[in-house]
Design an enzyme around this catalytic site. Structure first.
Site, PDB file in Angstrom:
ATOM      1  N   HIS A 169     -35.325  31.827   3.583  1.00  0.00           N
ATOM      2  CA  HIS A 169     -36.715  32.256   3.466  1.00  0.00           C
ATOM      3  C   HIS A 169     -36.875  33.770   3.536  1.00  0.00           C
ATOM      4  O   HIS A 169     -37.986  34.274   3.362  1.00  0.00           O
ATOM      5  CB  HIS A 169     -37.531  31.593   4.580  1.00  0.00           C
ATOM      6  CG  HIS A 169     -37.086  32.086   5.935  1.00  0.00           C
ATOM      7  ND1 HIS A 169     -35.846  31.797   6.461  1.00  0.00           N
ATOM      8  CD2 HIS A 169     -37.704  32.881   6.838  1.00  0.00           C
ATOM      9  CE1 HIS A 169     -35.729  32.392   7.629  1.00  0.00           C
ATOM     10  NE2 HIS A 169     -36.836  33.050   7.897  1.00  0.00           N
ATOM     11  N   ASP A 170     -35.793  34.481   3.833  1.00  0.00           N
ATOM     12  CA  ASP A 170     -35.849  35.943   3.883  1.00  0.00           C
ATOM     13  C   ASP A 170     -35.233  36.573   2.642  1.00  0.00           C
ATOM     14  O   ASP A 170     -35.067  37.801   2.586  1.00  0.00           O
ATOM     15  CB  ASP A 170     -35.090  36.467   5.116  1.00  0.00           C
ATOM     16  CG  ASP A 170     -35.833  36.159   6.408  1.00  0.00           C
ATOM     17  OD1 ASP A 170     -37.064  35.992   6.369  1.00  0.00           O
ATOM     18  OD2 ASP A 170     -35.165  36.077   7.455  1.00  0.00           O
TER      19      ASP A 170
ATOM     20  N   ASP B 287     -33.329  33.147  16.034  1.00  0.00           N
ATOM     21  CA  ASP B 287     -33.877  34.298  15.316  1.00  0.00           C
ATOM     22  C   ASP B 287     -33.459  35.622  15.964  1.00  0.00           C
ATOM     23  O   ASP B 287     -33.548  35.768  17.189  1.00  0.00           O
ATOM     24  CB  ASP B 287     -35.409  34.171  15.346  1.00  0.00           C
ATOM     25  CG  ASP B 287     -36.096  35.139  14.411  1.00  0.00           C
ATOM     26  OD1 ASP B 287     -35.848  35.059  13.210  1.00  0.00           O
ATOM     27  OD2 ASP B 287     -36.887  35.980  14.908  1.00  0.00           O
TER      28      ASP B 287
HETATM   29  C1  NOJ Z   1     -35.858  36.831  11.014  1.00  0.00           C
HETATM   30  C2  NOJ Z   1     -36.637  35.763  10.338  1.00  0.00           C
HETATM   31  O1  NOJ Z   1     -35.773  35.000   9.539  1.00  0.00           O
HETATM   32  C3  NOJ Z   1     -37.733  36.445   9.566  1.00  0.00           C
HETATM   33  O2  NOJ Z   1     -38.390  35.572   8.692  1.00  0.00           O
HETATM   34  C4  NOJ Z   1     -38.674  37.086  10.542  1.00  0.00           C
HETATM   35  O3  NOJ Z   1     -39.631  37.832   9.833  1.00  0.00           O
HETATM   36  C5  NOJ Z   1     -37.942  38.018  11.503  1.00  0.00           C
HETATM   37  N1  NOJ Z   1     -36.714  37.470  11.987  1.00  0.00           N
HETATM   38  C6  NOJ Z   1     -38.795  38.297  12.705  1.00  0.00           C
HETATM   39  O4  NOJ Z   1     -38.900  37.158  13.504  1.00  0.00           O
END
Ligand code: NOJ
Length: 580
Positions: free
Chosen positions: A352-353, A222
């Site tokens: 998921h983002d 991440d």
């Molecule tokens: C990237 C992750 O994919 C996301 O879901 C998260 O909110 C941010 N990093 C912070 O960890």
């Protein structure tokens, strides 16, 4: 044109060990990764939240897809401010998801089926409920103080840092107990770890080894480029564009040293894979991260192509003028070129983002949903890079398009909306845009069947199921050989039986075509032509590649026309017979 090929895919390229590829063969370059979002996959205890037992229940389904690796989003103990990306105990399983015993059963179940597991590594920040942070905030001389970035109030206010996850839009939070501010690039419940502290690094490496020794097969890392930052915290230049944030938040002076150290301390001891989330890495410095001689990362994923349809200067808003396929094709071409001889790339269109790939890059109307989803799978699985497919995309799940803020669970949407509302910003425009691009669009529960809540839970789902579950679901698609699901499986088999699709040289065809994305893949004498109509209109391809006598390896229409005309969202892969 003669249709010569029949399923299953029956050809292999000759002697793969003698082929003339420039990059080194590695198992992690040849795999297909399935990203699994546990919270929304399958609930077995009726609390409305997916759990590890649910994944265990679906292991045979996962196997049936033909994928090789599962990347599972965080399942560690967490208060869930950011859905598990705020970890309070790196060595425990979140109670909502189950127990460590469940985890072991899951890992063995995957391994028994020949599937590898990679876990999320979230070490730019912890939760503010992690023991380290609880200690750190107790006093200025606490042994854990230096695990985080603190700014003592007597120095004045710290230089402004923006946070999209913070209602006040500030990445510094004042903590009265010690009269200091702490840094949180993400939400105030996600304080940034101080990687300058060797003790922090050694704790992280120990934790990584704990999971590797348990038998997992690697990590998705991440926001890994943020671990080193300029901790002098210089003032941001006046009027700085949002897109220029990297030097102030990421890619700090010690990033490569830390990645190198992590490789030495952890990765070098295991036959594993890793992929970094690499915000801010450009084609100019890409190889500094993944050139195998540098011993840092194996792969990372960049974000350049995800800006399609989104405003260039503020990625919070939809912008339909930014949908130029020619420009988009060039992004992929440039990234492919970077890794032609060294390093290796990844490819994805959903996670998921992001909102759903079929809605963002395809067409989610009843007429074109299936065709465009299949076309996008043809793309993902025919490029020179390791493909990552997000759960639900294998059946062409689509956006929910919520227009009320009450429908959202994601702190990013909620807090940014409040930020705009409180400061007189365009919160209504933001909400309109987020109907199409919010992260919750991609997080709705998996649609298993047409029963209540799509068979995801017997309780009340933590996030509402997409209303189209009665028509878009796994059970229905299992019954049809022409479903997106079965097309996806076929496309995986095609990639796996054909190293040209993995390692073959990539060349764009008709690069200025505004509707069609077409390319050849070539390895030794094997040449494939991929044609993808990204539009809802018929389109003509200008190409010198002779398709007369070519075998059609896969196609999303019943029968390709065999001429240079392609129907809406048509996808075809030809095996070119003549040596051209
Ligand atoms: C990237 C992750 O994919 C996301 O879901 C998260 O909110 C941010 N990093 C912070 O960890």
């Amino acid at each position: 044109m003669e249709q010569k090929i029949a399923y299953p895919f029956s050809f292999f390229i000759g002697k793969i060990n003698n082929c003339s590829m420039l990059v080194k063969r590695k198992w992690w370059k040849e795999v297909v990764v399935y990203q699994l979002y546990p919270r929304s996959f399958k609930d077995t205890n009726g609390d409305g939240i997916g759990d590890l037992k649910g994944i265990i229940e679906k292991l045979d389904y996962i196997k049936s897809l033909g994928i090789d690796v599962v990347w599972m989003n965080p399942v560690y103990e967490s208060p869930n401010d950011d859905m598990g990306y705020d970890i309070s105990d790196y060595r425990a399983i979140m109670q909502q998801f189950g127990t460590m015993e469940d985890f072991d059963v899951l890992l063995n179940g995957l391994h028994d089926r020949g599937i590898k597991l990679i876990m999320d590594l979230v070490v730019n920040h912890t939760s503010d409920e992690h023991e380290w942070f609880k200690e750190s905030k107790k006093s200025r001389d606490n042994p854990y103080r230096n695990y985080y970035h603190w700014w003592d109030a007597e120095r004045g206010k710290p230089p402004y840092r923006w946070s999209i996850f913070d209602e006040q839009s500030s990445a510094w939070k004042y903590d009265a107990a010690t009269s200091s501010y702490y840094l949180h690039i993400f939400s105030e419940k996600q304080p940034d770890l101080n990687w300058e502290n060797p003790q922090v690094r050694s704790e992280v490496y120990d934790m990584m080894k704990f999971w590797m020794d348990k038998g997992i097969d690697g990590f998705r890392m991440d926001v890994i480029t943020c671990i080193s930052k300029d901790i002098a915290f210089p003032e941001l230049p006046k009027g700085m564009a949002v897109s220029d944030w990297f030097p102030y938040y990421a890619k700090g002076p010690h990033l490569h040293a830390y990645l190198n150290e992590m490789h030495r301390e952890v990765f070098s001891g295991y036959d594993c894979m890793n992929v970094g989330e690499a915000s801010g890495v450009s084609i100019d410095d890409a190889l500094l991260f993944v050139d195998e001689d540098r011993n840092e990362l194996q792969t990372f994923y960049h974000f350049e192509h995800t800006g399609f349809g989104i405003s260039k200067d503020n990625f919070m808003y939809v912008d339909d003028t930014n949908r130029d396929l020619v420009e988009w094709k060039n992004i992929f071409l440039r990234w492919d070129n970077v890794f032609a001889e060294k390093g290796w790339g990844t490819i994805y269109l959903g996670n998921h983002d992001m909102s759903r790939m079929t809605s963002r890059f395809g067409n989610d109307s009843d007429r074109y949903r299936e065709l465009s989803a299949k076309m996008l799978h043809t793309f993902l699985l025919s490029m020179r890079a390791t493909p990552y497919i997000y759960n639900g995309d294998e059946i062409g799940m689509t956006n929910t398009n919520h227009t009320s803020i009450d429908a959202y669970e994601d702190l990013y949407t909620i807090n940014y909306y409040n930020q705009l509302r409180n400061n007189g910003g365009d919160y209504e425009g933001f909400l309109r845009s987020h109907a199409a691009i919010s992260r919750d669009n991609g997080r709705t529960p998996m649609q298993w069947n047409s029963s209540t809540h799509a068979g995801f839970t017997t309780g009340r789902p933590w996030l509402a199921v997409n209303k189209n579950y009665t028509t878009v679901n796994v059970e229905e698609q299992e019954t049809r050989s022409d479903s997106v699901l079965n097309y996806f499986r076929n496309m995986i088999q095609l990639r796996k039986s054909n190293l040209t699709l993995v390692y073959g040289k990539f060349e764009l065809i008709d690069e200025n075509n505004k509707q069609i994305f077409s390319y050849t893949r070539q390895l030794d004498n094997q040449k494939l032509l991929v044609v993808l109509n990204f539009s809802d209109r018929e389109a003509r391809l200008k190409s010198d590649v002779d398709i007369s006598g070519a075998h059609v390896l896969i196609s999303n229409y019943v029968k390709p026309l065999g001429i240079d005309l392609y129907r809406p969202y048509e996808a075809v892969i030809y095996k070119i017979i003549k040596n051209q």
